[in-house]
Design a protein around this motif. Structure first.
Motif, PDB file in Angstrom:
ATOM      1  N   ALA A  61       3.077   8.649  12.036  1.00  0.00           N
ATOM      2  CA  ALA A  61       3.299   7.770  10.872  1.00  0.00           C
ATOM      3  C   ALA A  61       3.460   8.605   9.605  1.00  0.00           C
ATOM      4  CB  ALA A  61       2.141   6.787  10.725  1.00  0.00           C
ATOM      5  N   THR A  62       2.669   9.685   9.501  1.00  0.00           N
ATOM      6  CA  THR A  62       2.769  10.502   8.279  1.00  0.00           C
ATOM      7  C   THR A  62       4.083  11.282   8.237  1.00  0.00           C
ATOM      8  OG1 THR A  62       1.546  12.316   9.334  1.00  0.00           O
ATOM      9  CG2 THR A  62       0.267  10.779   8.003  1.00  0.00           C
ATOM     10  N   THR A  63       4.578  11.671   9.408  1.00  0.00           N
ATOM     11  CA  THR A  63       5.862  12.391   9.390  1.00  0.00           C
ATOM     12  C   THR A  63       7.001  11.455   8.984  1.00  0.00           C
ATOM     13  OG1 THR A  63       6.156  12.026  11.776  1.00  0.00           O
ATOM     14  CG2 THR A  63       5.157  14.102  11.089  1.00  0.00           C
TER      15      THR A  63
ATOM     16  N   VAL B 166       7.137   2.203   5.569  1.00  0.00           N
ATOM     17  CA  VAL B 166       7.213   1.844   6.997  1.00  0.00           C
ATOM     18  C   VAL B 166       5.921   2.251   7.714  1.00  0.00           C
ATOM     19  CG1 VAL B 166       8.429   2.307   9.170  1.00  0.00           C
ATOM     20  CG2 VAL B 166       9.738   1.963   7.074  1.00  0.00           C
ATOM     21  N   GLY B 167       5.457   3.469   7.429  1.00  0.00           N
ATOM     22  CA  GLY B 167       4.232   3.948   8.087  1.00  0.00           C
ATOM     23  C   GLY B 167       3.032   3.082   7.769  1.00  0.00           C
ATOM     24  N   ALA B 168       2.855   2.733   6.493  1.00  0.00           N
ATOM     25  CA  ALA B 168       1.699   1.910   6.107  1.00  0.00           C
ATOM     26  C   ALA B 168       1.823   0.496   6.674  1.00  0.00           C
ATOM     27  CB  ALA B 168       1.561   1.877   4.592  1.00  0.00           C
ATOM     28  N   ALA B 169       3.047  -0.032   6.717  1.00  0.00           N
ATOM     29  CA  ALA B 169       3.253  -1.384   7.279  1.00  0.00           C
ATOM     30  C   ALA B 169       2.865  -1.405   8.756  1.00  0.00           C
ATOM     31  CB  ALA B 169       4.709  -1.800   7.101  1.00  0.00           C
TER      32      ALA B 169
ATOM     33  N   PHE C 228       0.842  -1.203   0.000  1.00  0.00           N
ATOM     34  CA  PHE C 228       0.000   0.000   0.000  1.00  0.00           C
ATOM     35  C   PHE C 228       0.882   1.259   0.000  1.00  0.00           C
ATOM     36  CE2 PHE C 228      -4.599  -0.912   1.224  1.00  0.00           C
ATOM     37  CZ  PHE C 228      -4.555  -2.230   0.798  1.00  0.00           C
ATOM     38  N   GLY C 229       1.853   1.274   0.923  1.00  0.00           N
ATOM     39  CA  GLY C 229       2.722   2.446   1.049  1.00  0.00           C
ATOM     40  C   GLY C 229       3.552   2.668  -0.194  1.00  0.00           C
ATOM     41  N   LEU C 230       4.078   1.575  -0.743  1.00  0.00           N
ATOM     42  CA  LEU C 230       4.935   1.685  -1.932  1.00  0.00           C
ATOM     43  C   LEU C 230       4.136   2.189  -3.138  1.00  0.00           C
ATOM     44  CD1 LEU C 230       7.815   1.143  -2.981  1.00  0.00           C
ATOM     45  CD2 LEU C 230       7.064  -1.154  -3.625  1.00  0.00           C
ATOM     46  N   VAL C 231       2.980   1.613  -3.362  1.00  0.00           N
ATOM     47  CA  VAL C 231       2.138   2.018  -4.503  1.00  0.00           C
ATOM     48  C   VAL C 231       1.758   3.488  -4.369  1.00  0.00           C
ATOM     49  CG1 VAL C 231      -0.140   1.721  -5.568  1.00  0.00           C
ATOM     50  CG2 VAL C 231       1.263  -0.282  -5.015  1.00  0.00           C
ATOM     51  N   SER C 232       1.333   3.866  -3.169  1.00  0.00           N
ATOM     52  CA  SER C 232       0.897   5.237  -2.933  1.00  0.00           C
ATOM     53  C   SER C 232       2.057   6.220  -3.120  1.00  0.00           C
ATOM     54  CB  SER C 232       0.347   5.323  -1.503  1.00  0.00           C
ATOM     55  OG  SER C 232      -0.210   6.563  -1.267  1.00  0.00           O
ATOM     56  N   ALA C 233       3.219   5.871  -2.577  1.00  0.00           N
ATOM     57  CA  ALA C 233       4.378   6.771  -2.674  1.00  0.00           C
ATOM     58  C   ALA C 233       4.840   6.910  -4.123  1.00  0.00           C
ATOM     59  CB  ALA C 233       5.509   6.238  -1.797  1.00  0.00           C
ATOM     60  N   LEU C 234       4.815   5.804  -4.869  1.00  0.00           N
ATOM     61  CA  LEU C 234       5.229   5.867  -6.270  1.00  0.00           C
ATOM     62  C   LEU C 234       4.258   6.727  -7.082  1.00  0.00           C
ATOM     63  CD1 LEU C 234       6.445   2.193  -6.926  1.00  0.00           C
ATOM     64  CD2 LEU C 234       7.850   4.255  -6.655  1.00  0.00           C
TER      65      LEU C 234
ATOM     66  N   VAL D  75       4.842   4.459  16.718  1.00  0.00           N
ATOM     67  CA  VAL D  75       3.747   3.760  16.027  1.00  0.00           C
ATOM     68  C   VAL D  75       3.825   2.252  16.309  1.00  0.00           C
ATOM     69  CG1 VAL D  75       2.642   3.323  13.802  1.00  0.00           C
ATOM     70  CG2 VAL D  75       3.721   5.520  14.224  1.00  0.00           C
ATOM     71  N   LEU D  76       5.053   1.721  16.284  1.00  0.00           N
ATOM     72  CA  LEU D  76       5.231   0.301  16.592  1.00  0.00           C
ATOM     73  C   LEU D  76       4.765   0.008  18.022  1.00  0.00           C
ATOM     74  CD1 LEU D  76       6.332  -2.454  15.628  1.00  0.00           C
ATOM     75  CD2 LEU D  76       8.569  -1.784  16.537  1.00  0.00           C
ATOM     76  N   GLY D  77       5.085   0.938  18.928  1.00  0.00           N
ATOM     77  CA  GLY D  77       4.679   0.762  20.322  1.00  0.00           C
ATOM     78  C   GLY D  77       3.170   0.748  20.473  1.00  0.00           C
ATOM     79  N   VAL D  78       2.474   1.647  19.752  1.00  0.00           N
ATOM     80  CA  VAL D  78       1.004   1.679  19.827  1.00  0.00           C
ATOM     81  C   VAL D  78       0.424   0.355  19.297  1.00  0.00           C
ATOM     82  CG1 VAL D  78      -1.075   2.793  18.925  1.00  0.00           C
ATOM     83  CG2 VAL D  78       0.854   4.183  19.659  1.00  0.00           C
TER      84      VAL D  78
END
Lengths: 302, 262
Positions: free
Chosen positions: B207-209, B154-157, B115-121, B241-244
């Motif tokens: 996550a967005t930052t 990383v954020g989307a994952a 998801f993150g890769l597709v969106s970023a590309l 984010v990982l902690g949450v």
């Protein structure tokens, strides 16, 4: 040797007692009918047996262990608990591929079980398009995927048409012939009567009877109906001979525990005129209904 | 564990919903990146011209949708087990429910990577197309662009894994999906707009930052135009984010995971 052991099993959902101190055993290689009316606690018992529902008290083990402690559980036990437990957007083949991966069996086995349950032509269709009967067949295919020695089937005949019920009966017979242990639940005795070796009957979460089918058959007694102008006199004569006679109308008596011939001869000896005498056969189903009707029903069960 | 992750991955690949969410995420990314690019430099919405690093960065980091939809996918794969009664089969195959939860989290994180890769590309592509269309010089270095793409991944994952925790905890698909949208688009926006010192620590904002989005840049509400505060460093934001996600999984293990499957 018992492979399924249920001991003093109890499940309460708040104030509701679904299963109440239930104990029974299932021996290896036998086919056992797990019977009771809707809401008797059958499904809850089977779910406790499979580790899906935590018992409030007691234990339920398979091969001496709780289900969750069995090594390779899918290879030991195959279960059908609800026909609709499949993602509707997934094809039947993909549904089984997932279970094949879980059970570590080759994907070729998927096609084998699809063929076994007669769903080969529907393998590429989404489960959401399936009829209820087709979902039941898919559930059975899922249970048989890892070739387990024990099968636990919850109302597998639900939703099947008469041809499907006959197919299921033949399938269960075949599985029993292979020496597998089968615990099959139903709320209709006739569905499983031709297949099972013994029955466990429960009602309102309580065990009503565990017996062989032969023992249950002996409980089925014919009922003799008599029309006579001396009904009260006939009733007292029959009672003296240890038969159960009930005066159902001023001129009618119903008798169990004596044949029509015995009643006729007794009436002739006592000079009691008989205008009409008929015999009604009492089937297993009626025995089942009687057994589950008289069981204690302190609280509703699931 | 590898086998369990493969099972969950096969489940994801054989359900249409995942592809639908990916397509929706990609379409929204393309739409919003195009809107930002077309409005850049007109002085009305505060987006700097595309020939500046700030202006181009605003367009190439429109990747927040991928994180929200990755979380939605996580909610659906976990709560869907109860909606469609497939939890019964899952737990019959793997009675250890904690391992199933972890495997689901890992599979959803894997989907989040896509998801993150597709969106970023897509966002990067839209930005570069608009820059090329105007004949501008590309103001962002390739290292920065790659870092933003990696951050979106990383954020989307992490949001995918977090969604699994939310879905397992609530068991209700509808409540979980609505909860994700309301939290990310409404609640964080309100809190972030009112308390700028807290904003960097809010999970969606953090996550967005990661993906280089400015604080409040992915917000729809009052926080969008509010400046102030500094984004957390990459490692700190990822750890937050990982902690949450981890806390949600632990709460799930201690509460709903033990519930009867009826």
């Amino acid at each position: 040797m018992a492979v399924i052991e249920v001991h003093d099993l109890t499940k309460r959902f708040g104030a509701l007692t679904a299963v109440d101190h239930l104990s029974f055993e299932v021996d290896a290689g036998t086919v056992v009918g797990f019977l009771g009316p809707n809401g008797a606690g059958k499904t809850t018992t089977l779910r406790m047996l499979l580790g899906l529902v935590e018992p409030t008290e007691g234990s339920a083990t398979i091969c001496g262990r709780p289900y969750e402690e069995l090594p390779d559980p899918l290879h030991r036990v195959g279960a059908v608990l609800e026909a609709s437990s499949a993602y509707p957007g997934r094809t039947a083949r993909n549904h089984l591929r997932i279970q094949a991966l879980a059970g570590q069996v080759p994907s070729t086995r998927v096609d084998e079980v699809l063929d076994l349950v007669g769903l080969t032509s529907a393998a590429g269709r989404r489960v959401g398009e399936f009829s209820f009967g087709m979902r039941q067949r898919l559930g059975l295919a899922t249970a048989l995927l890892c070739d387990p020695e024990i099968l636990i089937l919850d109302e597998p005949a639900n939703g099947l048409d008469p041809e499907g019920v006959r197919w299921l009966r033949d399938l269960l017979r075949g599985l029993a012939g292979e020496g597998r242990t089968v615990l099959v639940s139903s709320h209709i005795l006739a569905e499983v009567a031709q297949t099972v070796d013994s029955v466990v009957i429960l009602n309102s979460g309580h065990l009503v009877v565990q017996s062989t089918l032969d023992e249950l058959t002996t409980r089925a007694q014919d009922k003799v109906r008599i029309r006579t102008p001396m009904a009260e006199r006939l009733q007292s004569v029959l009672a003296a001979k240890a038969a159960t006679a009930v005066l159902v109308a001023p001129d009618r008596v119903e008798v169990t525990g004596a044949s029509a011939e015995q009643v006729g001869l007794l009436a002739a000896e006592q000079a009691i005129p008989i205008f009409e005498i008929t015999t009604d056969g009492v089937g297993l189903e009626e025995v089942f209904i009687q057994l589950t009707a008289v069981a204690p029903a302190k609280e509703n069960a699931r | 564990m590898i086998r369990l992750v493969r099972i969950e991955w096969l489940k994801l690949r054989t359900m249409r919903t995942g592809f639908g969410l990916l397509a929706t995420s990609a379409a929204l990314t393309a739409l919003f990146a195009s809107l930002e690019a077309s409005r850049a430099g007109n002085g009305k919405n505060g987006v700097a011209p595309l020939f500046t690093a700030s202006g181009l960065g605003t367009v190439t980091t429109v990747t927040g949708w991928s994180m929200i939809f990755a979380a939605v996918l996580g909610v659906i794969v976990s709560s869907g087990e109860f909606r469609h009664y497939t939890a019964t089969l899952t737990y019959l195959g793997t009675p250890d429910r904690r391992r199933v939860l972890v495997a689901k989290g890992m599979a959803a994180a894997g989907a989040g990577v896509i998801f993150g890769l597709v969106s970023a590309l897509i966002a990067t592509g839209v930005g570069l197309i608009f820059v090329a269309g105007h004949g501008y010089h590309v103001a962002l270095g390739s290292g920065t662009l790659v870092a933003h793409i990696a951050g979106a991944v990383v954020g989307a994952a992490l949001f995918g894994a977090m969604g699994v925790g939310i879905g397992s905890l609530l068991r209700s698909q509808l409540a979980g999906v609505i909860g994700v949208f309301v939290w990310a688009l409404v609640i964080e926006s309100i809190i972030g707009g009112l308390f700028t010192s807290v904003r960097p620590y809010l999970p969606y904002t953090a996550a967005t930052t990661l993906a280089g989005i400015k604080l409040g840049g992915a917000a729809f509400g009052p926080a969008h135009g509010v400046s102030g505060g500094s984004p957390l460093p990459f490692a700190a934001a990822a750890a937050l984010v990982l902690g949450v996600a981890a806390v949600l999984h632990v709460i799930t293990v201690r509460t709903t995971l033990r519930r009867d499957v009826t």
